[in-house]
Design a protein around this motif. Sequence first.
Motif, short mmCIF file in Angstrom:
data_model
loop_
_atom_site.label_atom_id
_atom_site.label_comp_id
_atom_site.label_asym_id
_atom_site.label_seq_id
_atom_site.Cartn_x
_atom_site.Cartn_y
_atom_site.Cartn_z
N LYS A 1 -18.25 30.97 47.08
CA LYS A 1 -17.65 30.66 45.77
C LYS A 1 -17.57 31.97 45.01
O LYS A 1 -18.45 32.83 45.12
N ASN A 2 -16.53 32.10 44.22
CA ASN A 2 -16.26 33.39 43.60
C ASN A 2 -17.45 33.91 42.79
O ASN A 2 -17.79 35.09 42.85
N ALA A 3 -18.12 33.02 42.06
CA ALA A 3 -19.23 33.45 41.21
C ALA A 3 -20.36 34.02 42.06
O ALA A 3 -20.98 35.03 41.70
N GLU A 4 -20.62 33.37 43.20
CA GLU A 4 -21.69 33.87 44.08
C GLU A 4 -21.29 35.18 44.73
O GLU A 4 -22.11 36.08 44.91
N TRP A 5 -20.00 35.29 45.12
CA TRP A 5 -19.53 36.54 45.70
C TRP A 5 -19.72 37.68 44.71
O TRP A 5 -20.17 38.76 45.09
N GLU A 6 -19.44 37.43 43.45
CA GLU A 6 -19.58 38.49 42.45
C GLU A 6 -21.00 39.02 42.39
O GLU A 6 -21.23 40.23 42.32
N LYS A 7 -21.97 38.09 42.44
CA LYS A 7 -23.38 38.51 42.45
C LYS A 7 -23.70 39.33 43.70
O LYS A 7 -24.22 40.43 43.61
N SER A 8 -23.36 38.77 44.87
CA SER A 8 -23.71 39.44 46.13
C SER A 8 -23.01 40.79 46.24
O SER A 8 -23.63 41.78 46.65
N ALA A 9 -21.75 40.84 45.85
CA ALA A 9 -21.01 42.08 46.01
C ALA A 9 -21.60 43.17 45.12
O ALA A 9 -21.68 44.34 45.51
N ALA A 10 -22.04 42.77 43.92
CA ALA A 10 -22.67 43.75 43.02
C ALA A 10 -23.94 44.31 43.66
O ALA A 10 -24.25 45.49 43.54
N ILE A 11 -24.67 43.45 44.37
CA ILE A 11 -25.89 43.91 45.03
C ILE A 11 -25.55 44.80 46.23
O ILE A 11 -26.18 45.83 46.46
N VAL A 12 -24.52 44.40 46.99
CA VAL A 12 -24.13 45.21 48.15
C VAL A 12 -23.85 46.64 47.72
O VAL A 12 -24.24 47.59 48.39
N ARG A 13 -23.21 46.77 46.57
CA ARG A 13 -22.89 48.11 46.07
C ARG A 13 -24.15 48.91 45.76
O ARG A 13 -24.09 50.13 45.68
N ASN A 14 -25.27 48.20 45.54
CA ASN A 14 -26.51 48.88 45.15
C ASN A 14 -27.64 48.66 46.13
O ASN A 14 -28.81 48.72 45.75
N LEU A 15 -27.30 48.43 47.38
CA LEU A 15 -28.34 48.15 48.37
C LEU A 15 -29.31 49.31 48.51
O LEU A 15 -30.50 49.11 48.76
N ALA A 16 -28.80 50.53 48.32
CA ALA A 16 -29.69 51.68 48.47
C ALA A 16 -30.81 51.62 47.44
O ALA A 16 -31.97 51.93 47.76
N SER A 17 -30.50 51.16 46.22
CA SER A 17 -31.56 51.09 45.21
C SER A 17 -32.52 49.95 45.52
O SER A 17 -33.72 50.04 45.26
N MET A 18 -32.00 48.87 46.14
CA MET A 18 -32.90 47.79 46.54
C MET A 18 -33.87 48.27 47.63
O MET A 18 -35.06 47.97 47.59
N ARG A 19 -33.35 49.04 48.56
CA ARG A 19 -34.22 49.59 49.61
C ARG A 19 -35.29 50.50 49.00
O ARG A 19 -36.45 50.49 49.42
N GLU A 20 -34.89 51.24 47.98
CA GLU A 20 -35.83 52.14 47.30
C GLU A 20 -36.97 51.35 46.65
O GLU A 20 -38.14 51.72 46.75
N LYS A 21 -36.61 50.22 46.03
CA LYS A 21 -37.64 49.37 45.39
C LYS A 21 -38.63 48.85 46.41
O LYS A 21 -39.83 48.79 46.15
N ILE A 22 -38.09 48.46 47.59
CA ILE A 22 -38.99 47.95 48.63
C ILE A 22 -39.94 49.05 49.09
O ILE A 22 -41.14 48.83 49.28
N ARG A 23 -39.41 50.26 49.24
CA ARG A 23 -40.27 51.38 49.65
C ARG A 23 -41.38 51.63 48.63
O ARG A 23 -42.53 51.88 48.99
N THR A 24 -41.01 51.55 47.35
CA THR A 24 -42.01 51.74 46.29
C THR A 24 -43.07 50.66 46.37
O THR A 24 -44.28 50.93 46.29
N LEU A 25 -42.64 49.43 46.57
CA LEU A 25 -43.59 48.31 46.71
C LEU A 25 -44.53 48.54 47.89
O LEU A 25 -45.75 48.35 47.78
N GLU A 26 -43.96 48.97 49.00
CA GLU A 26 -44.79 49.20 50.20
C GLU A 26 -45.87 50.25 49.92
O GLU A 26 -47.03 50.08 50.30
#
Lengths: 349, 349, 349
Positions: free
Chosen positions: B314-339
């Motif tokens: 659904k378009n609304a869900e795609w908008e959320k996921s696509a925004a995250i895809v664009r920032n996956l590198a920062s998500m990976r960074e957060k996981i590394r910090t948590l680890e």
Amino acid sequence: MGTRLGDLVERFGGHLTGDPDIEVTGIAPLQDAGASQISFLSNSKLRALAAQSNAAALILSPLDDPTVAATYAGARIVTSNPYAYFARAAQYFVALDAVVPEPGVHPSAVVARGAQVDPSAHIGPHATVEEGAVIKAGAVIDAGCYIGREAEIGEGTHLFANVTFHSRCIIGKRGVIQSGAVIGADGFGFANEKGVYIKIPQTGRVVIGDDVEIGANTSVDRGALADTVIEEGVKLDNQIQIGHNCHIGAHTAMAGCVGVAGSARIGKHCTFGGAAMVLGHLEIADNVHISSGTMVSRSVLEAGQYTGFYPLAKNAEWEKSAAIVRNLASMREKIRTLEKTIKKLTEDK
Amino acid sequence: MGTRLGDLVERFGGHLTGDPDIEVTGIAPLQDAGASQISFLSNSKLRALAAQSNAAALILSPLDDPTVAATYAGARIVTSNPYAYFARAAQYFVALDAVVPEPGVHPSAVVARGAQVDPSAHIGPHATVEEGAVIKAGAVIDAGCYIGREAEIGEGTHLFANVTFHSRCIIGKRGVIQSGAVIGADGFGFANEKGVYIKIPQTGRVVIGDDVEIGANTSVDRGALADTVIEEGVKLDNQIQIGHNCHIGAHTAMAGCVGVAGSARIGKHCTFGGAAMVLGHLEIADNVHISSGTMVSRSVLEAGQYTGFYPLAKNAEWEKSAAIVRNLASMREKIRTLEKTIKKLTEDK
Amino acid sequence: MGTRLGDLVERFGGHLTGDPDIEVTGIAPLQDAGASQISFLSNSKLRALAAQSNAAALILSPLDDPTVAATYAGARIVTSNPYAYFARAAQYFVALDAVVPEPGVHPSAVVARGAQVDPSAHIGPHATVEEGAVIKAGAVIDAGCYIGREAEIGEGTHLFANVTFHSRCIIGKRGVIQSGAVIGADGFGFANEKGVYIKIPQTGRVVIGDDVEIGANTSVDRGALADTVIEEGVKLDNQIQIGHNCHIGAHTAMAGCVGVAGSARIGKHCTFGGAAMVLGHLEIADNVHISSGTMVSRSVLEAGQYTGFYPLAKNAEWEKSAAIVRNLASMREKIRTLEKTIKKLTEDK
């Protein structure tokens, strides 16, 4: 040639404020329209531009009328859908100037003896009309078109130059087929036997309703056994592929480069953005809107807007994100491990 | 016109249970077939439908035969590949009714004096055959086709209306080219000099083997210096683009809207889903299967199924996921910090 | 026919080391070139291959010259851009052997009385040239082409067989349009009124500059009110769709299967990889490079390379990753929860 504003309103409706005897000769955008032209306001954001237009008259909505009227001195035609009014008026002005194709068959065209061509139809140079084909009143078949055996072209339908319309296919009234389109080529059907493909004859037709437009270089394949069906009012842009046995519901519109695989069943009043793709044998409900560049890989049974394309990024950023996308499963695994560790940590306390 | 079941089995094999003198006139789907038609069961899920069919006879596999035979009273032809049997039988029935194009050159066609057209070939209205072209026995060149200088059309090959087949290109026997296809246009080759493109002449050919089918509005470019090669048995659907110097291995099939950039080398027995794309100069092994909508951006040297398209949402869900895809590198960074934090926490204990 | 190396250098420049009287007859790749052919080295990685070439002469850069000269005994033409030199020399050799189309109108062509065809132009079999069209000096209109009313084909421009070029559209000098291309079909413009589409007449033109090449089965739509513009030096590959009112800047190149929606404004010296898509009304700056298979869904105002396609994977891995992509929002939520928990844990200590 021109027309009086009063005659225009008589023909297309709307409420006229201003002199009905003003003569207008055509339609132009707000900023370009001169004193003998009309223009239209279909987007309220352009109110300021409208208010300064030099047009002789403006087509606008009841909502925009008061604001624009405050500063705009020309005539105004108020109507609930200014864009549709513009479309109709533009058709009218274009028809005033249009070169009407002469009825009759060009001497270079090849029309089979058993074909029925209405005397009011036009068959252009180098066209071929095969045995048993029927070309109805007012139809226009431009140069180089091919009409196969027993095909049928409805009243007033216009095939632009170099269209191919194969045997036994049918199009209804007031249709438009742009150049290079191919209607009724064989569908892509093969049985595989030990790695070798054996062709399955494609004996269905393409059956197209009234008021359908099909774009340049678009292909609509004939059905395998049953027919491919395009219902009334469907609008297909250029470079589209419609596979065999598809069914496209009335008043659905598809932008350029869309592809629909075989036996897909698409509802009414749907829209497909450019380069959207639909896999075979899927079902799509009425009023579904698919965004550009989206692969529809499962049936969509609920109305709404659906999307699925990879977001654009600077190449360097894409490379990072794409590498992570390929390994999302391992990222999820790390999160699970973190969750377990934390659960243990908090329980230990 | 029809045929006896006995004659059908004599021609195409299979084991007949039932009266060989039953006369059948055509093939239809299980639910539509009437008492003078045969039908086929190629998918075991449809056994129940088969058992209730009104068809005079069914083509089915040894696996499905016992179940269907329990309730179905008509004749049965048992064969290891019912779908391939159906394809062959359907070809046979279609040929019984088909309008065979008359041998000879239509008076409106323009055939150069030095072209060789076999007397059994058919050249339709408004076709053009240039100097030195060779049209072999039984070939059918429909209306509006263009055959360039020294091009060669093999025995029994059929070009539907409005095909363009350029100079020196070759197609083998029993081929089919659908309308609007362009074989042998110039490849896309330019040298860039200070921002301006200089055309590189494209002097290679397109060389196409036997039993190849090419779809409507598909383009296959000629090679730059060497040839573009399509091996025997390849099946290309509509709206496909094959760049210069590609090599496509035998019995590979591509669905509609596929694009293959220049100099790609594709193996035998591959399949490409609709709108799959292949970048230039890549190599793809035999028996590789590429899913629809997939961009092949690296060579694939191992057989198997490969996929890569963004999932529909659904378009609304795609908008959320696509925004995250664009920032996956920062998500990976957060996981590394948590680890790191957790590692520290657990070590501190 | 051949040419002296000395004559070649006089015509195209470069510094010749070797006998100017050596006669060469054509160009071939490094490994294929024989003793009467020249070859070229445009990629330093192929130096070793060049050093062993049997070519009579090599075109190469000042950078590569010393290394190659050490072992290669033939003549050398040193130039700053060997690939561009090769392109020009190849054009020259091809022209030596080319069959030049005869000036004049083929007796089967249909040319309206009011069309202006320069006596040096060639109009092939079954071509149609409508009233008021202008075909300039040296233009070549091959078989089956359609030239609409008041269209204009510039000096030396070549339309290959079965091109459709609609009324009032213009192409400049030295252009090339490949077979099956459609220039000036109606743009896709409709007003929607209560679910039914009303056609908006498309009265703009397509205006194409000098030195433009347009590929096979490509479509360029005419503008709605204003024109669609393709500036000089643009190169479009096959199967491309350009919507109405687009503006494509000079010397921009697009690979096969690209789609550009209406009113997009694209800068100069851009490149688009195969199957890239551009949404409507976007603006793209000069010197922007879009990777293959990328959906441009927002304006790109800064030069650079941009990418966005889903990475290819084995199907099983894609299934895992795609399922996660659909749920990235929940993964982000889990990370936030983890962060909070850890913050609390560390504060508690």
